[in-house]
Design a protein around this motif. Structure first.
Motif, short mmCIF file in Angstrom:
data_model
loop_
_atom_site.label_atom_id
_atom_site.label_comp_id
_atom_site.label_asym_id
_atom_site.label_seq_id
_atom_site.Cartn_x
_atom_site.Cartn_y
_atom_site.Cartn_z
N UNK A 1 8.70 -9.87 -9.15
CA UNK A 1 7.42 -9.92 -8.56
C UNK A 1 7.01 -8.33 -8.83
N UNK A 2 5.65 -8.33 -8.71
CA UNK A 2 4.77 -7.12 -8.72
C UNK A 2 3.80 -7.07 -7.62
N UNK A 3 3.73 -5.62 -6.83
CA UNK A 3 2.71 -5.54 -5.96
C UNK A 3 1.79 -4.62 -6.31
N UNK A 4 0.50 -4.62 -5.74
CA UNK A 4 -0.64 -3.59 -5.87
C UNK A 4 -0.94 -3.25 -4.58
N UNK A 5 -0.60 -2.09 -3.97
CA UNK A 5 -0.73 -1.59 -2.75
C UNK A 5 -1.90 -0.63 -2.62
N UNK A 6 -2.94 -0.87 -1.85
CA UNK A 6 -4.16 0.14 -1.99
C UNK A 6 -3.51 1.45 -1.10
N UNK A 7 -3.64 2.47 -1.80
CA UNK A 7 -3.44 3.94 -1.37
C UNK A 7 -4.75 4.79 -1.38
N UNK A 8 -5.69 4.38 -0.30
CA UNK A 8 -7.00 5.29 -0.57
C UNK A 8 -7.78 5.06 -1.91
N UNK A 9 -7.85 5.87 -2.77
CA UNK A 9 -8.85 5.47 -4.10
C UNK A 9 -7.69 5.14 -5.29
N UNK A 10 -6.66 5.23 -5.01
CA UNK A 10 -5.53 4.73 -6.06
C UNK A 10 -4.98 3.27 -5.39
N UNK A 11 -4.11 2.90 -6.42
CA UNK A 11 -3.24 1.53 -6.04
C UNK A 11 -1.73 2.04 -6.61
#
Length: 168
Positions: free
Chosen positions: A77-87
């Motif tokens: 699996x792969x996750x993309x997690x928002x971190x402010x202006x980055x992921x």
């Protein structure tokens, strides 16, 4: 999203959740992950209490979650997690028989396309444990740079501009 026979699939089926649970119970697979200690019991409780064939909505609560599949078989699996202006990108190849085959770098590249072209972020980061040589190699192979050292890990990054040069 497909690339050769590797695909990132957003739908998470009950059978996928069972595989994720098995992977998360394997110390060799999870040794360097920063998952919550109760992730296994949470997945187990979900499987026991919710009788739905598709569990996508439960896995996408803190970002976007993708099953990595090869010929329709879930291998990670792969996750993309928002971190402010980055992921932040997190990847797990749970099928240990598929380790060392280049599938991780392929999946990361697809995850970068998702982050830059659909999320429209300027930067993707990956936080990798100092001892996780396999992950450090694969992120460098894809083109990530060391951004900074944190307390327990190294943060790597990829900017949109660098990705566009690599992808061209």
């Amino acid at each position: 999203m497909k690339n050769n026979d590797l695909e990132l699939r957003q739908e998470v089926f009950k059978s996928d959740a069972i595989k994720i649970l098995q992977w998360m119970e394997d110390e060799e697979i999870t040794r360097y992950l920063n998952e919550s200690p109760n992730v296994c019991s949470s997945i187990r409780n979900t499987l026991n209490s919710i009788n739905l064939p598709v569990l996508t909505h439960l896995f996408n609560q803190n970002g976007s979650f993708y099953m990595i599949t090869k010929k329709d078989e879930s291998i990670g699996f792969l996750k993309l997690i928002p971190k402010g202006k980055a992921v932040e990108i997190v990847i797990v190849i749970g099928d240990k028989e598929k380790w060392g085959m280049g599938l991780g770098s392929n999946a990361i590249f697809q995850g970068l396309k998702e982050a830059f072209f659909y999320w429209r972020v300027d930067e993707v980061i990956a936080k990798i444990n100092f001892e996780n040589e396999r992950s450090k190699r694969v992120f460098k192979k894809v083109g990530f740079d060391v951004d900074r050292e944190l307390k327990k890990e190294i943060q790597y990054n990829m900017t949109m501009n660098k990705f566009l040069k690599i992808a061209a």
